[in-house]
Write an enzyme that holds these catalytic residues in place. Structure first.
Site, PDB file in Angstrom:
ATOM      1  N   LYS A 140       1.053  14.569   1.399  1.00 38.75           N
ATOM      2  CA  LYS A 140      -0.299  14.875   0.921  1.00 38.75           C
ATOM      3  C   LYS A 140      -0.489  16.377   0.678  1.00 38.75           C
ATOM      4  CE  LYS A 140      -2.269  10.838   3.333  1.00 38.75           C
ATOM      5  NZ  LYS A 140      -2.904   9.972   2.307  1.00 38.75           N
ATOM      6  N   LYS A 151     -14.458   8.702  -3.763  1.00 39.38           N
ATOM      7  CA  LYS A 151     -15.710   8.993  -3.050  1.00 39.38           C
ATOM      8  C   LYS A 151     -16.209  10.396  -3.392  1.00 39.38           C
ATOM      9  CE  LYS A 151     -13.855   6.033   0.527  1.00 39.38           C
ATOM     10  NZ  LYS A 151     -13.056   6.034   1.764  1.00 39.38           N
ATOM     11  N   HIS A 170       0.798  -1.234   0.000  1.00 36.55           N
ATOM     12  CA  HIS A 170       0.000   0.000   0.000  1.00 36.55           C
ATOM     13  C   HIS A 170       0.823   1.273   0.000  1.00 36.55           C
ATOM     14  CE1 HIS A 170      -4.067  -1.696   0.750  1.00 36.55           C
ATOM     15  NE2 HIS A 170      -3.370  -2.685   1.295  1.00 36.55           N
ATOM     16  N   LYS A 205      -8.355  14.176   4.580  1.00 35.99           N
ATOM     17  CA  LYS A 205      -7.551  12.951   4.609  1.00 35.99           C
ATOM     18  C   LYS A 205      -6.565  13.082   5.757  1.00 35.99           C
ATOM     19  CE  LYS A 205      -6.128  13.944   0.322  1.00 35.99           C
ATOM     20  NZ  LYS A 205      -6.184  12.812  -0.572  1.00 35.99           N
ATOM     21  N   ARG A 206      -5.832  11.991   6.067  1.00 40.00           N
ATOM     22  CA  ARG A 206      -4.814  12.098   7.100  1.00 40.00           C
ATOM     23  C   ARG A 206      -3.818  13.213   6.764  1.00 40.00           C
ATOM     24  NH1 ARG A 206      -4.577   8.116  11.288  1.00 40.00           N
ATOM     25  NH2 ARG A 206      -2.632   9.201  11.800  1.00 40.00           N
ATOM     26  N   THR A 258      -8.332   6.876  -1.975  1.00 36.82           N
ATOM     27  CA  THR A 258      -9.681   6.346  -2.178  1.00 36.82           C
ATOM     28  C   THR A 258     -10.711   7.447  -1.934  1.00 36.82           C
ATOM     29  OG1 THR A 258      -9.473   5.500   0.078  1.00 36.82           O
ATOM     30  CG2 THR A 258      -9.249   3.902  -1.719  1.00 36.82           C
TER      31      THR A 258
HETATM   32  C1  Z2T Z   1      -2.573   3.549   4.756  1.00 38.88           C
HETATM   33  O1  Z2T Z   1      -3.778   4.057   5.049  1.00 38.88           O
HETATM   34  C2  Z2T Z   1      -2.100   3.509   3.447  1.00 38.88           C
HETATM   35  C3  Z2T Z   1      -0.881   2.946   3.195  1.00 38.88           C
HETATM   36  C4  Z2T Z   1      -0.116   2.428   4.236  1.00 38.88           C
HETATM   37  O2  Z2T Z   1       1.075   1.878   3.946  1.00 38.88           O
HETATM   38  C5  Z2T Z   1      -0.565   2.472   5.532  1.00 38.88           C
HETATM   39  C6  Z2T Z   1      -1.784   3.027   5.783  1.00 38.88           C
HETATM   40 CL1  Z2T Z   1      -2.381   3.034   7.379  1.00 38.88          CL
HETATM   41  C7  Z2T Z   1       1.675   1.026   4.848  1.00 38.88           C
HETATM   42  C8  Z2T Z   1      -2.985   4.027   2.348  1.00 38.88           C
HETATM   43  C9  Z2T Z   1      -2.273   4.722   1.210  1.00 38.88           C
HETATM   44  O3  Z2T Z   1      -1.543   5.812   1.701  1.00 38.88           O
HETATM   45  C10 Z2T Z   1      -3.314   5.199   0.199  1.00 38.88           C
HETATM   46  O4  Z2T Z   1      -2.699   5.786  -0.918  1.00 38.88           O
HETATM   47  C11 Z2T Z   1      -4.179   4.028  -0.276  1.00 38.88           C
HETATM   48  O5  Z2T Z   1      -5.252   4.483  -1.062  1.00 38.88           O
HETATM   49  C12 Z2T Z   1      -4.735   3.278   0.909  1.00 38.88           C
HETATM   50  O6  Z2T Z   1      -3.714   2.904   1.804  1.00 38.88           O
HETATM   51  C13 Z2T Z   1      -5.474   2.027   0.480  1.00 38.88           C
HETATM   52  O7  Z2T Z   1      -4.730   1.267  -0.407  1.00 38.88           O
END
Ligand code: Z2T
Length: 839
Positions: free
Chosen positions: A571, A677, A374, A565-566, A673
């Protein structure tokens, strides 16, 4: 035949079963019964929470027949099953979603209204299970929804954290973290299954010995043991009878352990043991996209993985299947490397506990697991110091060494005389302090490896996992993320759902590609007007929320420009802020300047230890304080920070957005994601060519997407040739003015120190290329402002954005996983099943 008239629908006086009946009168009766018999209240004393609970239990009753039938049919048929292993499941509130998937939302809303109550207010009562950080955890939740909707036998396995992601408060502009006590008022959606508890060993050492049959064996002698108790939550599909299971594990001290200590007189020691054990499932680590390397975190990961694999072996044995068929019964998906220890744990269970040969165990293991990556961020790649690892999991470390020896032999055969490749690919990083590399373990132990968007998968192959791609090209696949339209459209945007359904019927809800039929309406003036009115009403609702929670009055006719978003430097929330300060500077320089009115809305949490991210939150709030009260601005700009962004709040935000900010540095966001949305709800995107933005733009058409910024390739090239942010500062007057304004203390009551770290980081490092993308972003935002002035054009683009989101349904993602990785087929669940109902 004699019928009891109360039980026969053909007879007068027929009374539906109070726990399964779906007619409005039965639902009402069930609700009132629960209020009395479960909550022990009558109306005069009932609180909104009592009403919520009464309704939740009534709906849970209606899930149970489906849930039990689903389990019974899977068991009877020995169905091939997906096990989704994830340290996070960010489910969001269950009640509204279950009403949607049962297709009784409207009926219940009406019934509740007839009793003088408001369904929206009851739904508001639910404390959401925030057992995840952001995208990764929410993706897992969307995938469970799609798996159930597509009738795929599946189990979600994870941790039942007592405290989920912290609640965010804002004090004096700063983020403050509050413990998330989500279980405080009880959880009507789960059922504990103590009869399926399992034991998990920790620490100690290994013994090599010869057994009674003269065979060489290895035994793990742990120094701690914990019990995992499963708690099950039903996951109902949309308009099907399938109800799959989310099984989350709670850690407890084993009775026997306690008891021994108690007998030996060490009462406090025994209680202390208990506290230590229970700590394992106490709290979710609040880091998104970064790894802290703490022993407790590794313990959590091992705990839930071991519980889950043991549980799966119990299921297998219960169905009288031999262990050799483990990989035929189960497909396990590893949601990032958090559960990657499963590779070594399955080997241990098969070899040490079930006496299988190494080669058979390895063949089963590789055929069982698949790994989803991810992130490309180096700081998120999990590695554990060998010493820490060995002190918790001594036997697993031995297994990993053995795996590594065999794996490196394979590498040597494929790439002879290449020592640097061997050290790059080793499961153990030996360049300095020694580490176990979890991504390498996941790659070696899986038959499939996937990224979460096309660009992300390409970058994995070219960069982060380049050696593994050369070694095993056939393992690599792309699976672009998706989101569930049930929660993020049908539940959260009922008015738009109704409008869409009035034109194209309701089958799009389970077949999102059908939204394309809306294209025929994109230029229809009447449809456009209805579309606009709905967006306007949604904006008014969000405006009321903002007024209530922030005390700020915003104009629903302004552009709702939203970044939710976070918080993370990659970002680039800070880039959005530079745009805001630039517009503000223009107003200050020329108070009569024409600017398309905008409301800038931010939401998101920062990891508690992430200083820069927290400082950006403080800066947003400080800029908001100044701009919102400056009379020169005269309603053209408003800045709002919505605290405690979570699933519940997200459901309010997406339907009210005009503009979706997806502005990460190209090559950094694996997928995103939220981008999907927002667009599904008719927001236009301003974004970089990063993650799934690339594919969103392909789908909606370049003319319906506001693109800016460097490409991933250009970013790499610039970094390689020596990027100097100061050049941009020196050559761009507006940029300089914006940064100087922040540095001058203008937003911090004259304090020039407060935001210095932020300004300095841009001028001297600018790791994420904000200054390089600044002008392109500002120019693009200018185009956004112009486009918004032409409401017909904007609405046309908005309709096309929603109409072309079909690809981004999590149903499509899950179908791809099913066909290309899991090789699993749907199983139809019937409600009439004699085997189940007769017993
Ligand atoms: C996370 O939310 C994502 C990646 C991570 O890598 C860890 C966490 Cl907690 C270890 C996110 C990505 O940043 C985002 O781009 C992606 O859409 C999402 O995971 C789902 O794949």
């Amino acid at each position: 035949l004699q019928y009891n008239s109360f039980e026969d629908p053909r007879c007068e006086g027929y009374l539906e079963d109070g726990r399964t009946g779906m007619s409005p009168s039965t639902l009402k009766r069930a609700f009132l019964n629960n209020l009395f018999y479960v909550q022990g209240k009558f109306k005069a004393l009932a609180t909104p929470n009592d009403y919520y609970m009464a309704l939740a239990y009534a709906i849970r009753d209606r899930l149970l027949q489906r849930w039990i039938n689903t389990a019974a049919i899977y068991t009877a048929q020995g169905s091939r099953t997906v096990a989704y292993f994830s340290a996070e499941f960010l489910m969001g509130p269950h009640l509204g979603n279950n009403l949607i998937n049962l297709d009784i939302y409207k009926d219940v809303e009406k019934g509740i209204a007839e009793m003088g109550l408001n369904l929206g207010e009851l739904l508001e009562q639910e404390e959401e299970p925030g057992l995840g950080n952001g995208g990764l955890g929410r993706l897992a939740a969307c995938y469970l929804d799609s798996l159930a909707t597509l009738e795929i036998p599946s189990l979600g396995y994870g941790i039942r954290y007592e405290f989920g992601i912290f609640d965010q408060e804002i004090e004096d502009g700063w983020q403050v973290e509050i413990t998330d006590k989500w279980l405080r008022f009880g959880n009507p959606w789960e059922i504990a299954r103590p009869e399926w508890a399992v034991e998990v060993k920790l620490g100690g050492h290994t013994d090599h010995y010869v057994d009674d049959h003269g065979r060489y064996r290895i035994r793990w002698v742990p120094d701690q043991q914990v019990t995992g108790i499963p708690y099950d939550t039903p996951i109902l599909g949309c308009q099907t009878n399938t109800a799959n299971t989310l099984r989350l594990w709670t850690a407890e001290a084993p009775e026997s352990f306690n008891f021994n200590a108690f007998n030996s007189g060490d009462y406090l020691g025994a209680v202390y043991e208990k506290v230590v054990s229970e700590n394992i499932s106490k709290v979710l680590y609040p880091n998104d996209d970064s790894s802290q390397g703490k022993k407790l975190r590794l313990t959590q990961q091992y705990f839930f993985v071991s519980c889950s694999l043991q549980d799966m072996i119990r299921i297998l044995v219960g169905q009288e299947l031999p262990l050799e068929k483990f990989h035929e019964k189960f497909a396990v998906q590893l949601n990032d490397t958090h559960p990657a220890i499963a590779v070594a744990e399955l080997m241990r269970l098969l070899i040490d506990m079930h006496h299988m040969s190494w080669d058979s165990a390895w063949s089963i293991t590789q055929r069982t697991f698949a790994y989803t990556n991810h992130t490309l961020l180096p700081e998120a790649l999990e590695r554990w110091p060998v010493e820490l690892f060995g002190s918790l999991l001594p036997r697993h470390l031995e297994i990993i060494y053995e795996l590594n020896d065999r794996f490196l032999d394979e590498v040597r055969i494929k790439f002879p005389e290449d020592d640097s490749r061997l050290s790059r690919m080793s499961l153990i990083d030996e360049s300095g302090e020694r580490y176990v590399r979890m991504a390498h373990l996941a790659c070696v132990g899986s038959h499939a490896i996937n990224g979460v968007a096309a660009l992300h998968t390409e970058l994995l192959k070219q960069d982060v996992l380049y050696d593994f791609y050369q070694m095993y090209p056939g393992k690599f696949q792309n699976k672009t993320n998706g989101v569930t339209p049930r929660r993020f459209m049908v539940l959260s945007n009922p008015a738009l759902t109704e409008l869409v359904t009035s034109k194209i019927g309701d089958t799009w809800i389970k077949n999102l590609g059908e939204l394309q039929k809306l294209e025929a309406w994109a230029d229809n003036p009447e449809f456009q007007q209805q579309w606009r009115q709905i967006k306007q009403a949604n904006k008014q609702e969000l405006a009321a929320y903002i007024q209530k929670h922030n005390g700020i009055i915003v104009d629903p006719n302004s552009i709702f420009d939203i970044l939710a978003k976070r918080f993370h430097e990659y970002k680039r929330q800070y880039l959005d802020l530079l745009h805001i300060v630039t517009l503000y500077n223009r107003i200050k320089a020329n108070p009569d300047i024409e600017i398309t009115p905008r409301t800038f809305i931010f939401g998101g949490k920062a990891a508690p230890g992430y200083f820069m991210a927290k400082l950006i939150i403080k800066l947003i709030n400080s800029v908001a304080d100044v701009i919102n009260r400056d009379p020169d601005v005269r309603g053209r700009l408003k800045v709002v920070f919505l605290k405690n962004y979570n699933v519940k709040l997200a459901q309010r935000i997406y339907p009210a957005a005009d503009l979706s900010e997806q502005i990460s540095t190209a090559g950094k966001e694996a997928s995103g994601t939220g981008n999907m949305k927002f667009a599904l709800n008719g927001a236009l995107t301003i974004g970089t060519l990063d993650g799934a933005n690339v594919e969103i733009r392909e789908e909606v058409g370049a003319e319906n997407f506001f693109l800016f910024g460097l490409t991933a390739e250009q970013v790499y090239a610039k970094r390689a040739s020596g990027y100097n942010p100061m050049e941009y500062y020196n050559s761009n007057a507006e940029l300089r003015l914006a940064l100087d304004r922040i540095a001058s203390g203008f937003f911090s009551h004259g304090d020039t120190e407060l935001f210095k770290p932020l300004v300095d980081s841009l001028l001297h490092h600018d790791q994420y290329f904000l200054l390089a993308d600044y002008q392109s972003y500002i120019d693009c935002q200018e185009q956004v402002g112009l486009a918004y002035r032409d409401q017909d054009r904007w609405t046309h683009m908005s309709i096309l954005n929603a109409a072309r989101m079909g690809k981004f349904s999590s149903d499509r993602s899950i179908q791809d996983y099913c066909r290309e990785i899991w090789k699993v087929e749907p199983v139809t669940i019937t409600l009439e099943n004699s085997e189940v109902t007769d017993s």
